[in-house]
Design a protein around this motif. Structure first.
Motif, PDB file in Angstrom:
ATOM      1  N   LEU A  99     -11.000   1.014  -8.676  1.00  0.00           N
ATOM      2  CA  LEU A  99     -10.405  -0.062  -7.894  1.00  0.00           C
ATOM      3  C   LEU A  99     -11.488  -0.994  -7.344  1.00  0.00           C
ATOM      4  N   ARG A 100     -12.574  -0.418  -6.857  1.00  0.00           N
ATOM      5  CA  ARG A 100     -13.669  -1.239  -6.317  1.00  0.00           C
ATOM      6  C   ARG A 100     -14.293  -2.106  -7.406  1.00  0.00           C
ATOM      7  N   THR A 101     -14.376  -1.557  -8.601  1.00  0.00           N
ATOM      8  CA  THR A 101     -14.905  -2.342  -9.714  1.00  0.00           C
ATOM      9  C   THR A 101     -13.973  -3.504 -10.037  1.00  0.00           C
ATOM     10  N   ALA A 102     -12.664  -3.239 -10.007  1.00  0.00           N
ATOM     11  CA  ALA A 102     -11.686  -4.300 -10.262  1.00  0.00           C
ATOM     12  C   ALA A 102     -11.755  -5.372  -9.177  1.00  0.00           C
ATOM     13  N   VAL A 103     -11.978  -4.973  -7.930  1.00  0.00           N
ATOM     14  CA  VAL A 103     -12.142  -5.936  -6.831  1.00  0.00           C
ATOM     15  C   VAL A 103     -13.366  -6.807  -7.086  1.00  0.00           C
ATOM     16  N   PHE A 104     -14.457  -6.180  -7.496  1.00  0.00           N
ATOM     17  CA  PHE A 104     -15.677  -6.937  -7.819  1.00  0.00           C
ATOM     18  C   PHE A 104     -15.405  -7.986  -8.897  1.00  0.00           C
ATOM     19  N   VAL A 105     -14.693  -7.598  -9.952  1.00  0.00           N
ATOM     20  CA  VAL A 105     -14.399  -8.525 -11.042  1.00  0.00           C
ATOM     21  C   VAL A 105     -13.558  -9.698 -10.539  1.00  0.00           C
ATOM     22  N   ALA A 106     -12.512  -9.390  -9.769  1.00  0.00           N
ATOM     23  CA  ALA A 106     -11.652 -10.448  -9.239  1.00  0.00           C
ATOM     24  C   ALA A 106     -12.440 -11.400  -8.344  1.00  0.00           C
ATOM     25  N   ALA A 107     -13.319 -10.833  -7.503  1.00  0.00           N
ATOM     26  CA  ALA A 107     -14.118 -11.659  -6.598  1.00  0.00           C
ATOM     27  C   ALA A 107     -15.123 -12.521  -7.363  1.00  0.00           C
ATOM     28  N   MET A 108     -15.719 -11.965  -8.405  1.00  0.00           N
ATOM     29  CA  MET A 108     -16.691 -12.720  -9.201  1.00  0.00           C
ATOM     30  C   MET A 108     -16.012 -13.875  -9.939  1.00  0.00           C
ATOM     31  N   ILE A 109     -14.837 -13.621 -10.487  1.00  0.00           N
ATOM     32  CA  ILE A 109     -14.102 -14.675 -11.184  1.00  0.00           C
ATOM     33  C   ILE A 109     -13.748 -15.805 -10.220  1.00  0.00           C
ATOM     34  N   GLU A 110     -13.358 -15.456  -8.995  1.00  0.00           N
ATOM     35  CA  GLU A 110     -13.050 -16.475  -7.991  1.00  0.00           C
ATOM     36  C   GLU A 110     -14.294 -17.287  -7.661  1.00  0.00           C
ATOM     37  N   TYR A 111     -15.427 -16.621  -7.541  1.00  0.00           N
ATOM     38  CA  TYR A 111     -16.663 -17.364  -7.250  1.00  0.00           C
ATOM     39  C   TYR A 111     -17.011 -18.295  -8.412  1.00  0.00           C
ATOM     40  N   LEU A 112     -16.964 -17.785  -9.614  1.00  0.00           N
ATOM     41  CA  LEU A 112     -17.333 -18.591 -10.779  1.00  0.00           C
ATOM     42  C   LEU A 112     -16.390 -19.775 -10.981  1.00  0.00           C
ATOM     43  N   THR A 113     -15.142 -19.604 -10.570  1.00  0.00           N
ATOM     44  CA  THR A 113     -14.136 -20.649 -10.778  1.00  0.00           C
ATOM     45  C   THR A 113     -14.117 -21.673  -9.649  1.00  0.00           C
ATOM     46  N   ASN A 114     -14.097 -21.179  -8.408  1.00  0.00           N
ATOM     47  CA  ASN A 114     -13.906 -22.070  -7.258  1.00  0.00           C
ATOM     48  C   ASN A 114     -15.029 -22.020  -6.231  1.00  0.00           C
ATOM     49  N   ARG A 115     -16.046 -21.203  -6.481  1.00  0.00           N
ATOM     50  CA  ARG A 115     -17.130 -20.999  -5.512  1.00  0.00           C
ATOM     51  C   ARG A 115     -16.572 -20.559  -4.157  1.00  0.00           C
ATOM     52  N   GLY A 116     -15.474 -19.818  -4.203  1.00  0.00           N
ATOM     53  CA  GLY A 116     -14.832 -19.346  -2.976  1.00  0.00           C
ATOM     54  C   GLY A 116     -14.748 -17.837  -2.929  1.00  0.00           C
ATOM     55  N   LEU A 117     -14.181 -17.333  -1.840  1.00  0.00           N
ATOM     56  CA  LEU A 117     -14.043 -15.889  -1.622  1.00  0.00           C
ATOM     57  C   LEU A 117     -12.574 -15.511  -1.544  1.00  0.00           C
ATOM     58  N   LEU A 118     -12.177 -14.507  -2.292  1.00  0.00           N
ATOM     59  CA  LEU A 118     -10.809 -14.001  -2.235  1.00  0.00           C
ATOM     60  C   LEU A 118     -10.618 -13.154  -0.978  1.00  0.00           C
ATOM     61  N   SER A 119      -9.532 -13.393  -0.255  1.00  0.00           N
ATOM     62  CA  SER A 119      -9.194 -12.544   0.886  1.00  0.00           C
ATOM     63  C   SER A 119      -8.701 -11.194   0.373  1.00  0.00           C
ATOM     64  N   LEU A 120      -8.578 -10.241   1.274  1.00  0.00           N
ATOM     65  CA  LEU A 120      -8.075  -8.920   0.887  1.00  0.00           C
ATOM     66  C   LEU A 120      -6.677  -9.047   0.270  1.00  0.00           C
ATOM     67  N   GLN A 121      -5.804  -9.800   0.930  1.00  0.00           N
ATOM     68  CA  GLN A 121      -4.435  -9.950   0.439  1.00  0.00           C
ATOM     69  C   GLN A 121      -4.397 -10.644  -0.913  1.00  0.00           C
ATOM     70  N   ALA A 122      -5.226 -11.683  -1.084  1.00  0.00           N
ATOM     71  CA  ALA A 122      -5.260 -12.403  -2.355  1.00  0.00           C
ATOM     72  C   ALA A 122      -5.815 -11.514  -3.464  1.00  0.00           C
ATOM     73  N   THR A 123      -6.764 -10.660  -3.128  1.00  0.00           N
ATOM     74  CA  THR A 123      -7.319  -9.734  -4.118  1.00  0.00           C
ATOM     75  C   THR A 123      -6.265  -8.738  -4.572  1.00  0.00           C
ATOM     76  N   ALA A 124      -5.530  -8.186  -3.612  1.00  0.00           N
ATOM     77  CA  ALA A 124      -4.456  -7.243  -3.951  1.00  0.00           C
ATOM     78  C   ALA A 124      -3.426  -7.909  -4.858  1.00  0.00           C
ATOM     79  N   SER A 125      -3.087  -9.165  -4.554  1.00  0.00           N
ATOM     80  CA  SER A 125      -2.132  -9.910  -5.370  1.00  0.00           C
ATOM     81  C   SER A 125      -2.681 -10.148  -6.776  1.00  0.00           C
ATOM     82  N   THR A 126      -3.958 -10.494  -6.874  1.00  0.00           N
ATOM     83  CA  THR A 126      -4.596 -10.724  -8.173  1.00  0.00           C
ATOM     84  C   THR A 126      -4.562  -9.465  -9.025  1.00  0.00           C
ATOM     85  N   LEU A 127      -4.720  -8.310  -8.380  1.00  0.00           N
ATOM     86  CA  LEU A 127      -4.721  -7.032  -9.102  1.00  0.00           C
ATOM     87  C   LEU A 127      -3.309  -6.492  -9.338  1.00  0.00           C
TER      88      LEU A 127
END
Length: 229
Positions: free
Chosen positions: A93-121
Motif C-alpha cells: 500500500l505504501r508503495t502504491a501511495v508513493f506511485v500515486a504521489a509521484m504521478i501527481e508531482y510529475l503531472t501538476n507539481r502538486g501534493l495529493l492529500s490523504l483523501q485524494a490518494t485513497a480515491s486515486t487508489l
C-alpha cells in the motif's frame, strides 16, 4: 478438553488459515502491480521532460486497477478487522501511495492529500473497518516520494533540465515543513522523517551547483519555479 470444543477450534484455525491464503493471493496481485509501476517510474531518471507525460500515461491504468485488488480485499476481510490484517498489505500500500504521489508531482507539481490518494487508489470510505489508507501508511508513501525526488534532482541535471532541481527543492522544503508540524510518535516513521534532512541536503547541493554555474536564468528562485498547488 471436550471433543466438540476441539473440533470447533480446529474449524476456526482452518478458516483463519484459508482466509490468510486468500488475502495473500490478493496481496501478491497488488505486489505485481506495484513492481510494474515502480519499474516504469524508474525510467523518469533517463527520460527527457517532453516524454514524461507518455510515461505517466502508461502507468495510470495499472494504478487505477489497484482499486479492483483493494475491493477484493474488502470483500475478504471480516467487518471491524482492519487492524488485525493490515500489516499484511501495508508495504504494498505504501508503495502504491508513493506511485500515486509521484504521478501527481510529475503531472501538476502538486501534493495529493490523504483523501485524494485513497480515491486515486480506489479505496472507498465504506471499507474503513476492513481496508483503509491510514495516516501512517500515507506518510510513509510521501517519504518515499522525497527519497525519489532527491535522486531525480541529480539525474535531471544530467539530462540538461537545470530548472527541475529548483522546483523539486521548493516542493520538498514545503513538504518537510508540513512534516515538522506533525507529532510523530511512531519510532519507524520518526526515523524515516529524520532521514529526509539528508535528501534535502542532497537537493540543495544540486541547486547550489546549478546556480553557481549559472545554468538557470538570472534571478530565478525556488519559489518562482514551482507550479501553483
Amino acid at each position: 478438553m471436550d471433543i466438540q470444543d476441539l473440533e470447533k477450534l480446529n474449524d476456526m484455525l482452518d478458516n483463519e488459515s484459508d482466509l490468510r491464503e486468500k488475502i495473500r493471493d490478493k496481496i501478491n496481485d497488488l505486489d505485481k502491480k506495484t513492481r510494474t509501476m515502480v519499474g516504469n517510474l524508474n525510467k523518469i531518471h533517463s527520460t527527457r521532460p517532453e516524454s514524461i507525460p507518455a510515461l505517466v500515461g502508461a502507468i495510470r491504468p495499472v494504478l487505477a486497477s489497484c482499486g479492483e485488488t483493494f475491493g477484493g480485499l474488502a470483500e475478504l476481510i471480516p467487518p471491524h478487522q482492519f487492524w488485525r490484517w493490515k500489516d499484511m498489505w501495508c508495504h504494498s500500500l505504501r508503495t502504491a501511495v508513493f506511485v500515486a504521489a509521484m504521478i501527481e508531482y510529475l503531472t501538476n507539481r502538486g501534493l495529493l492529500s490523504l483523501q485524494a490518494t485513497a480515491s486515486t487508489l480506489g479505496i472507498k470510505d465504506e471499507w474503513q473497518d476492513r481496508v483503509a489508507l491510514s495516516a501512517e501508511d500515507y506518510l510513509h508513501g510521501l517519504i518515499g516520494l522525497v527519497n525519489e525526488l532527491s535522486r531525480l534532482a541529480v539525474n535531471t541535471v544530467t539530462l540538461g533540465n537545470f530548472e527541475e532541481p529548483l522546483r523539486i527543492s521548493a516542493f520538498v522544503k514545503d513538504l518537510f515543513a508540513g512534516f515538522s508540524m506533525l507529532n510523530l510518535k511512531n519510532d519507524v516513521l520518526r526515523r524515516r522523517f529524520d532521514s529526509l534532512k539528508y535528501d534535502i541536503k542532497k537537493i540543495e547541493e544540486v541547486v547550489y551547483d546549478v546556480s553557481l554555474r549559472k545554468l538557470v536564468p538570472t534571478g530565478t528562485s525556488e519559489a518562482g519555479q514551482i507550479a501553483p498547488m
